[in-house]
Design an enzyme around this catalytic site. Structure first.
Site, mmCIF file in Angstrom:
data_model
loop_
_atom_site.group_PDB
_atom_site.id
_atom_site.type_symbol
_atom_site.label_atom_id
_atom_site.label_comp_id
_atom_site.label_asym_id
_atom_site.label_seq_id
_atom_site.Cartn_x
_atom_site.Cartn_y
_atom_site.Cartn_z
ATOM 1 N N TYR A 1 0.837 -1.206 0.000
ATOM 2 C CA TYR A 1 0.000 0.000 0.000
ATOM 3 C C TYR A 1 0.875 1.262 0.000
ATOM 4 O O TYR A 1 0.649 2.194 -0.782
ATOM 5 C CB TYR A 1 -0.893 -0.044 1.240
ATOM 6 N N LYS B 1 1.119 4.202 -2.857
ATOM 7 C CA LYS B 1 0.807 5.600 -2.551
ATOM 8 C C LYS B 1 2.027 6.499 -2.796
ATOM 9 O O LYS B 1 1.876 7.660 -3.188
ATOM 10 C CB LYS B 1 0.303 5.729 -1.113
HETATM 11 P P1 NAI Z 1 -13.284 2.774 1.043
HETATM 12 O O1 NAI Z 1 -12.802 1.378 1.087
HETATM 13 O O2 NAI Z 1 -14.397 3.199 1.950
HETATM 14 O O3 NAI Z 1 -13.684 3.186 -0.456
HETATM 15 C C1 NAI Z 1 -12.879 2.857 -1.530
HETATM 16 C C2 NAI Z 1 -13.679 2.990 -2.793
HETATM 17 O O4 NAI Z 1 -12.860 2.598 -3.918
HETATM 18 C C3 NAI Z 1 -14.901 2.091 -2.822
HETATM 19 O O5 NAI Z 1 -15.989 2.818 -3.357
HETATM 20 C C4 NAI Z 1 -14.491 0.964 -3.768
HETATM 21 O O6 NAI Z 1 -15.572 0.386 -4.446
HETATM 22 C C5 NAI Z 1 -13.604 1.718 -4.734
HETATM 23 N N1 NAI Z 1 -12.699 0.830 -5.471
HETATM 24 C C6 NAI Z 1 -11.820 -0.059 -4.949
HETATM 25 N N2 NAI Z 1 -11.204 -0.718 -5.943
HETATM 26 C C7 NAI Z 1 -11.691 -0.226 -7.111
HETATM 27 C C8 NAI Z 1 -11.455 -0.518 -8.477
HETATM 28 N N3 NAI Z 1 -10.563 -1.441 -8.854
HETATM 29 N N4 NAI Z 1 -12.135 0.185 -9.416
HETATM 30 C C9 NAI Z 1 -13.038 1.130 -9.063
HETATM 31 N N5 NAI Z 1 -13.313 1.439 -7.768
HETATM 32 C C10 NAI Z 1 -12.652 0.760 -6.813
HETATM 33 O O7 NAI Z 1 -11.981 3.663 1.285
HETATM 34 P P2 NAI Z 1 -11.757 5.161 1.799
HETATM 35 O O8 NAI Z 1 -11.272 5.082 3.186
HETATM 36 O O9 NAI Z 1 -12.902 6.026 1.449
HETATM 37 O O10 NAI Z 1 -10.486 5.542 0.905
HETATM 38 C C11 NAI Z 1 -10.561 6.302 -0.283
HETATM 39 C C12 NAI Z 1 -9.132 6.615 -0.722
HETATM 40 O O11 NAI Z 1 -8.452 7.308 0.313
HETATM 41 C C13 NAI Z 1 -8.301 5.367 -1.003
HETATM 42 O O12 NAI Z 1 -7.456 5.601 -2.104
HETATM 43 C C14 NAI Z 1 -7.475 5.222 0.257
HETATM 44 O O13 NAI Z 1 -6.269 4.537 0.015
HETATM 45 C C15 NAI Z 1 -7.241 6.663 0.627
HETATM 46 N N6 NAI Z 1 -6.905 6.852 2.013
HETATM 47 C C16 NAI Z 1 -7.778 6.499 3.026
HETATM 48 C C17 NAI Z 1 -7.413 6.698 4.343
HETATM 49 C C18 NAI Z 1 -8.305 6.328 5.476
HETATM 50 O O14 NAI Z 1 -7.850 6.445 6.623
HETATM 51 N N7 NAI Z 1 -9.541 5.917 5.255
HETATM 52 C C19 NAI Z 1 -6.103 7.260 4.700
HETATM 53 C C20 NAI Z 1 -5.284 7.607 3.575
HETATM 54 C C21 NAI Z 1 -5.683 7.411 2.290
#
Ligand code: NAI
Length: 245
Positions: A153, A157
């Site tokens: 991961y 990133k």
């Molecule tokens: P989440 O798991 O709630 O949502 C992720 C979204 O990405 C979902 O809607 C999922 O369907 C979609 N997704 C996953 N693989 C996919 C694919 N191959 N094609 C199309 N859509 C796809 O995650 P969250 O927490 O909302 O994270 C959003 C972004 O923020 C991610 O990139 C994550 O790495 C990043 N992030 C999140 C943090 C956290 O603490 N929640 C911290 C730092 C970064």
């Protein structure tokens, strides 16, 4: 905040968590939003839940270059020129290095890094032609400082940060900006698996004393999307309650 008129934004992973908050923040000020998710019904539901008119939901696996190109073409034909791309789709497959399976490495890089490349490549030609556009990549503080148990991961990133800066340099002369937002720990489904102990430990490492909310990220993304950020490109901005400084 200025109304964005009929501007169009495409948000990947927009059906929940940070992506959904970003879609809301943009829709609230008049953007039309294409919500992209892996699941068609969820993407459509999310699009229908947004304030305002003209939003659409589409299924697409961003890791698949053909699907990414077809999805961008479909959005352009339904909504017109895409002004903003938010590469937010991301997954985790955490494990310590010695237990990290090849497929866990490959899947995370394919979605988090190649997915952003696929989508960026697909929107670039028309943004260059329009001589305007804003691309926003959702990276992570983990891509800056690393994290034990998240080599795949963190590498994806960190790679996104290199992609952001290279795209920013390549497209600046064409009026297209590219920036990265690096969230710290945000309360979403992705972090819901953390136990109460882990959350307490994390909170004590966050100067502002709490996990972030998706809306904390969405505000900055909306700013970077709009004209007020017209002189900002190639930046990585942390939204992390002061974790990394
Ligand atoms: P989440 O798991 O709630 O949502 C992720 C979204 O990405 C979902 O809607 C999922 O369907 C979609 N997704 C996953 N693989 C996919 C694919 N191959 N094609 C199309 N859509 C796809 O995650 P969250 O927490 O909302 O994270 C959003 C972004 O923020 C991610 O990139 C994550 O790495 C990043 N992030 C999140 C943090 C956290 O603490 N929640 C911290 C730092 C970064």
């Amino acid at each position: 905040m200025d109304e964005q008129g009929s501007s169009v934004a495409l948000v990947t992973g927009g059906s929940r968590g940070i992506g959904l908050a970003v879609a809301h923040a943009l829709a609230e000020v008049g953007w039309r939003v294409a919500v992209i998710g892996r699941d068609h019904a969820r993407a459509v539901d999310a699009a229908q839940s947004l304030p305002g008119e003209g939003h659409i939901g589409l299924a697409c696996d961003v890791a698949d270059a053909g699907q990414a190109a077809a999805t961008v073409a479909a959005v352009e034909s339904e909504l017109g020129q895409i002004d903003v791309l938010v590469n937010n789709a991301g997954i985790t497959r955490d494990n310590i290095l010695l237990r990290l399976k090849d497929e866990d490495w490959d899947e995370v890089i394919a979605t988090n890094l190649k997915g952003a490349f696929n989508m960026t490549k697909a929107v670039t030609r028309s943004m260059m032609k329009a001589r305007s556009g804003s691309i926003i990549n959702i990276t992570s503080v983990v891509g800056i400082i690393g994290n034990a148990g998240q080599a795949n991961y963190a590498a994806s990133k960190a790679g996104l940060i290199g992609l952001t800066k290279s795209v920013a340099k390549e497209l600046a002369s064409r009026g297209v900006r590219c920036n990265a937002v690096a969230p710290g720990f945000i309360s979403t489904d992705m972090t819901a698996e953390l136990g109460a102990d882990a959350v307490e430990r994390l909170q004590s490492a966050i100067p502002l004393g709490r996990l972030g909310e998706p809306a904390d990220i969405a505000g900055l993304v909306r700013f970077l999307a709009g004209d007020e950020a017209r002189y900002i490109t190639g930046q990585v901005i942390a939204v992390d309650g002061g974790m990394v400084m």
